[in-house]
Design an enzyme around this catalytic site. Sequence first.
Site, PDB file in Angstrom:
ATOM      1  N   ARG A   1      54.699  50.284  35.869  1.00  0.00           N
ATOM      2  CA  ARG A   1      54.929  49.346  34.750  1.00  0.00           C
ATOM      3  C   ARG A   1      56.274  49.625  34.073  1.00  0.00           C
ATOM      4  O   ARG A   1      56.962  48.706  33.649  1.00  0.00           O
ATOM      5  CB  ARG A   1      53.804  49.437  33.707  1.00  0.00           C
ATOM      6  CG  ARG A   1      52.420  49.022  34.189  1.00  0.00           C
ATOM      7  CD  ARG A   1      52.058  47.581  34.078  1.00  0.00           C
ATOM      8  NE  ARG A   1      52.104  46.966  32.792  1.00  0.00           N
ATOM      9  CZ  ARG A   1      51.709  45.701  32.591  1.00  0.00           C
ATOM     10  NH1 ARG A   1      51.241  44.962  33.596  1.00  0.00           N
ATOM     11  NH2 ARG A   1      51.785  45.166  31.411  1.00  0.00           N
TER      12      ARG A   1
ATOM     13  N   LYS B   1      56.339  38.706  43.731  1.00  0.00           N
ATOM     14  CA  LYS B   1      55.927  37.312  43.583  1.00  0.00           C
ATOM     15  C   LYS B   1      56.875  36.379  44.352  1.00  0.00           C
ATOM     16  O   LYS B   1      57.954  36.811  44.804  1.00  0.00           O
ATOM     17  CB  LYS B   1      55.898  36.973  42.090  1.00  0.00           C
ATOM     18  CG  LYS B   1      54.836  37.769  41.300  1.00  0.00           C
ATOM     19  CD  LYS B   1      54.900  37.424  39.818  1.00  0.00           C
ATOM     20  CE  LYS B   1      53.865  38.146  38.992  1.00  0.00           C
ATOM     21  NZ  LYS B   1      53.990  37.809  37.530  1.00  0.00           N
TER      22      LYS B   1
ATOM     23  N   HIS C   1      54.390  41.765  39.863  1.00  0.00           N
ATOM     24  CA  HIS C   1      53.158  42.065  39.121  1.00  0.00           C
ATOM     25  C   HIS C   1      52.832  43.530  39.314  1.00  0.00           C
ATOM     26  O   HIS C   1      53.029  44.072  40.408  1.00  0.00           O
ATOM     27  CB  HIS C   1      51.991  41.230  39.668  1.00  0.00           C
ATOM     28  CG  HIS C   1      50.655  41.736  39.211  1.00  0.00           C
ATOM     29  ND1 HIS C   1      50.119  41.379  37.989  1.00  0.00           N
ATOM     30  CD2 HIS C   1      49.781  42.614  39.770  1.00  0.00           C
ATOM     31  CE1 HIS C   1      48.954  42.010  37.837  1.00  0.00           C
ATOM     32  NE2 HIS C   1      48.728  42.760  38.902  1.00  0.00           N
TER      33      HIS C   1
ATOM     34  N   ASN D   1      58.911  36.386  36.670  1.00  0.00           N
ATOM     35  CA  ASN D   1      59.285  37.778  36.418  1.00  0.00           C
ATOM     36  C   ASN D   1      59.211  38.669  37.665  1.00  0.00           C
ATOM     37  O   ASN D   1      59.189  39.891  37.554  1.00  0.00           O
ATOM     38  CB  ASN D   1      58.521  38.343  35.223  1.00  0.00           C
ATOM     39  CG  ASN D   1      57.020  38.244  35.383  1.00  0.00           C
ATOM     40  OD1 ASN D   1      56.538  37.949  36.469  1.00  0.00           O
ATOM     41  ND2 ASN D   1      56.296  38.498  34.314  1.00  0.00           N
TER      42      ASN D   1
ATOM     43  N   PHE E   1      49.438  28.140  29.646  1.00  0.00           N
ATOM     44  CA  PHE E   1      50.336  28.221  30.804  1.00  0.00           C
ATOM     45  C   PHE E   1      49.607  28.549  32.104  1.00  0.00           C
ATOM     46  O   PHE E   1      50.232  28.761  33.141  1.00  0.00           O
ATOM     47  CB  PHE E   1      51.447  29.261  30.541  1.00  0.00           C
ATOM     48  CG  PHE E   1      50.947  30.645  30.170  1.00  0.00           C
ATOM     49  CD1 PHE E   1      50.560  31.552  31.150  1.00  0.00           C
ATOM     50  CD2 PHE E   1      50.872  31.037  28.838  1.00  0.00           C
ATOM     51  CE1 PHE E   1      50.111  32.825  30.815  1.00  0.00           C
ATOM     52  CE2 PHE E   1      50.422  32.311  28.493  1.00  0.00           C
ATOM     53  CZ  PHE E   1      50.035  33.198  29.488  1.00  0.00           C
TER      54      PHE E   1
ATOM     55  N   ARG F   1      62.160  43.321  35.934  1.00  0.00           N
ATOM     56  CA  ARG F   1      62.031  41.996  35.306  1.00  0.00           C
ATOM     57  C   ARG F   1      63.277  41.640  34.489  1.00  0.00           C
ATOM     58  O   ARG F   1      63.683  40.480  34.434  1.00  0.00           O
ATOM     59  CB  ARG F   1      60.774  41.960  34.454  1.00  0.00           C
ATOM     60  CG  ARG F   1      59.506  41.900  35.311  1.00  0.00           C
ATOM     61  CD  ARG F   1      58.289  42.193  34.482  1.00  0.00           C
ATOM     62  NE  ARG F   1      57.056  41.809  35.144  1.00  0.00           N
ATOM     63  CZ  ARG F   1      55.845  41.986  34.615  1.00  0.00           C
ATOM     64  NH1 ARG F   1      55.731  42.540  33.418  1.00  0.00           N
ATOM     65  NH2 ARG F   1      54.770  41.612  35.273  1.00  0.00           N
TER      66      ARG F   1
HETATM   67  P1  DAT Z   1      51.869  41.381  32.840  1.00  0.00           P
HETATM   68  O1  DAT Z   1      52.257  40.599  34.088  1.00  0.00           O
HETATM   69  O2  DAT Z   1      53.044  42.069  32.216  1.00  0.00           O
HETATM   70  O3  DAT Z   1      50.689  42.279  33.055  1.00  0.00           O
HETATM   71  P2  DAT Z   1      50.059  39.482  31.562  1.00  0.00           P
HETATM   72  O4  DAT Z   1      48.998  40.080  32.419  1.00  0.00           O
HETATM   73  O5  DAT Z   1      49.809  39.354  30.102  1.00  0.00           O
HETATM   74  O6  DAT Z   1      51.440  40.295  31.743  1.00  0.00           O
HETATM   75  O7  DAT Z   1      50.435  38.030  32.091  1.00  0.00           O
HETATM   76  C1  DAT Z   1      50.423  37.745  33.477  1.00  0.00           C
HETATM   77  C2  DAT Z   1      51.571  36.814  33.805  1.00  0.00           C
HETATM   78  O8  DAT Z   1      51.431  35.595  33.076  1.00  0.00           O
HETATM   79  C3  DAT Z   1      52.943  37.354  33.391  1.00  0.00           C
HETATM   80  O9  DAT Z   1      53.493  38.207  34.366  1.00  0.00           O
HETATM   81  C4  DAT Z   1      53.733  36.090  33.196  1.00  0.00           C
HETATM   82  C5  DAT Z   1      52.708  35.098  32.704  1.00  0.00           C
HETATM   83  N1  DAT Z   1      52.757  34.983  31.236  1.00  0.00           N
HETATM   84  C6  DAT Z   1      52.274  35.861  30.326  1.00  0.00           C
HETATM   85  N2  DAT Z   1      52.485  35.440  29.072  1.00  0.00           N
HETATM   86  C7  DAT Z   1      53.140  34.242  29.191  1.00  0.00           C
HETATM   87  C8  DAT Z   1      53.647  33.270  28.259  1.00  0.00           C
HETATM   88  N3  DAT Z   1      53.512  33.445  26.933  1.00  0.00           N
HETATM   89  N4  DAT Z   1      54.251  32.177  28.756  1.00  0.00           N
HETATM   90  C9  DAT Z   1      54.370  31.979  30.090  1.00  0.00           C
HETATM   91  N5  DAT Z   1      53.910  32.848  31.016  1.00  0.00           N
HETATM   92  C10 DAT Z   1      53.314  33.946  30.585  1.00  0.00           C
HETATM   93 MG    MG Z   2      48.727  41.808  33.516  1.00  0.00          MG
END
Ligand code: DAT
Ligand code: MG
Length: 165
Positions: free
Chosen positions: A90, A10, A124, A121, A58, A107
């Site tokens: 992952r 990212k 992805h 983070n 968000f 991360r």
């Molecule tokens: P991942 O990236 O671990 O698959 P996700 O698909 O649930 O997680 O979320 C995508 C992205 O959104 C994640 O990398 C960061 C952001 N995100 C997720 N939950 C969040 C939160 N509670 N507050 C802020 N950003 C968040």
């Molecule tokens: Mg995801």
Amino acid sequence: MDQATLVLIKPDGLKKSLTGNILTRLSETKLDIVGARIVKVSRELAQKHYVMLKDKPFFEDLLKYLMGEYHKKKVMALVYYGEDAIQKVRNICGATNPEEADPVSIRGAYGRITTKGVYENAIHASANPEEAEREIKLWFAPDEIISELYPAKVAKKNVEARVWA
Ligand code: DAT
Ligand code: MG
């Protein structure tokens, strides 16, 4: 089982010059890279990529983050392929919330939460095979991947395109 997975370094990862470190960490998996691109992410692509999260509070900040408005307007997209690729990648990425991620994960080592609450983070990785297929097809055309991951067809495109002058 052999699988494909989409990885994005990212904009914060690129801004912090973490590309080499992240690729080195991912090479521990012994997976194959079958596609790689540097992408300037449009709002439309960001919206499609994170469509599952469109109702989250968000979401708007997440789009801006992926588009590079907080760092640099580019993302490195990669397709990794091999045995159990999704889980292997992952595991090295660590938990979504960088404060909760194992400190030795990508991360955990490189992520942060901004004062605004954005999870920066750095990486992805697709969560499951269905998401991986959807995401890979969003970020890559068939000819940008060096293996035949999914069925493709030849279509006549009557559109204007830029070519080298
Ligand atoms: P991942 O990236 O671990 O698959 P996700 O698909 O649930 O997680 O979320 C995508 C992205 O959104 C994640 O990398 C960061 C952001 N995100 C997720 N939950 C969040 C939160 N509670 N507050 C802020 N950003 C968040
Ligand atoms: Mg995801």
